[in-house]
Design a protein around this motif. Structure first.
Motif, PDB file in Angstrom:
ATOM      1  N   ARG A  10      24.824   5.000  10.808  1.00 16.67           N
ATOM      2  CA  ARG A  10      25.376   6.036  11.683  1.00 16.67           C
ATOM      3  C   ARG A  10      24.515   6.048  12.940  1.00 16.67           C
ATOM      4  O   ARG A  10      23.311   6.333  12.861  1.00 16.67           O
ATOM      5  N   ASP A  29      29.604   3.873  14.214  1.00 18.31           N
ATOM      6  CA  ASP A  29      29.298   4.142  12.813  1.00 18.31           C
ATOM      7  C   ASP A  29      30.106   3.207  11.915  1.00 18.31           C
ATOM      8  O   ASP A  29      31.283   2.927  12.174  1.00 18.31           O
ATOM      9  N   ASP A  31      30.781   2.843   7.659  1.00 15.96           N
ATOM     10  CA  ASP A  31      30.506   3.404   6.345  1.00 15.96           C
ATOM     11  C   ASP A  31      31.246   2.611   5.270  1.00 15.96           C
ATOM     12  O   ASP A  31      31.958   1.641   5.555  1.00 15.96           O
TER      13      ASP A  31
END
Length: 267
Positions: A10, A29, A31
């Motif tokens: 992030r 970012d 994830d």
């Protein structure tokens, strides 16, 4: 299939200072949901640190504790710190920690020779942790000397040691010297970022052949290096290329079993 080299970050959080803004393709970012959206046929990942920051490692371990898709974590610790042994012991108590990765690629060629590091390497060995080696070819001789000093320390070379395309002979010889130590493995990852556009097929094939000659079929594992991979190709493109280059009879080992063995996972 296990992807043995995946990053998440992030920007500006959890100690994240890289990638920087000029790397526009990956300066956002990323994830695990982003990874799941593009990966096919993967049922487990090894999350690998991307920041020289303890906060990043703690965050990765927290993610791993909440998500069964994460099979293990390779974290970071300052191995020169006065409390390195205590920190390694603390981290090793976290169930999914599988290894540590000092970021050596831009450090002195003899970094692994420093005797001040031996206590940390000894604690890692006792804890059963893998030393993940983010290195360039000039570091391979010192890494071999480390393998000789600590014969029970498991060592995984990331990105095949980032071979220098102008000196593949020297890189290949250094890789063979390291591979003579039985507790060393080599990761097929990050290679597309090391070659010149338009030369991928021939140069990658040459690199993979040298890795196979050095380590044999049972000490090679595959990783995507996602999302850094986006600087060169898609996850699907690299996986397809790797599957073409690895003999079919070795697929189960390279794409699952070796990672499971090295990182102590259920096969």
């Amino acid at each position: 299939m296990i992807d043995a080299h995946v990053h998440v970050w992030r920007i500006g959080a959890n100690g994240c200072t890289w990638p920087t803004a000029e790397l526009t393709a990956i300066h956002r970012d990323f994830d695990l949901d982003d990874y799941r959206a593009i990966a096919r046929g993967i049922d487990g990942v090894i999350l690998v640190q991307s920041q020289e920051n303890a906060i990043d490692t703690d965050w990765l371990l927290d993610l791993a504790a909440q998500d069964a898709f994460v099979a293990g974590v390779v974290g970071w610790c300052d191995l020169h710190a006065s409390n390195a042994a205590e920190r390694i012991t603390e981290l090793s108590a976290r169930p999914k920690l599988r290894g540590l990765r000092p970021m050596v690629q831009d450090r002195a060629a003899d970094w692994y020779d420093d005797p001040a590091l031996d206590a940390a390497f000894a604690v890692m060995t006792t804890a059963g942790l893998v030393l993940e080696a983010l290195v360039r070819p000039q570091h391979l001789p010192a890494l071999a000397r480390l393998a000789q000093r600590h014969p029970d320390l498991r060592i995984v070379v990331d990105h095949a040691g980032k071979p220098d395309l102008g000196a593949l002979g020297a890189w290949s010889e250094a890789l063979r010297t390291l591979a003579a130590f039985p507790k060393t493995w080599c990761k097929l990852s990050g290679l597309l970022n090391e070659v010149v556009a338009g030369q991928e097929d021939a140069r990658i094939a040459e690199i993979v052949a040298a890795v196979q000659a050095a380590f044999g079929p049972d000490r090679i594992l595959w990783g995507s290096d996602w999302p850094v991979l986006h600087l060169a190709a898609s996850h699907a493109e690299w996986l397809a290329k790797a599957r073409d280059l690895v003999p079919v009879v070795q697929h189960r080992a390279v794409f699952r079993e070796t990672a499971a063995f090295v990182y102590g996972l259920a096969a």
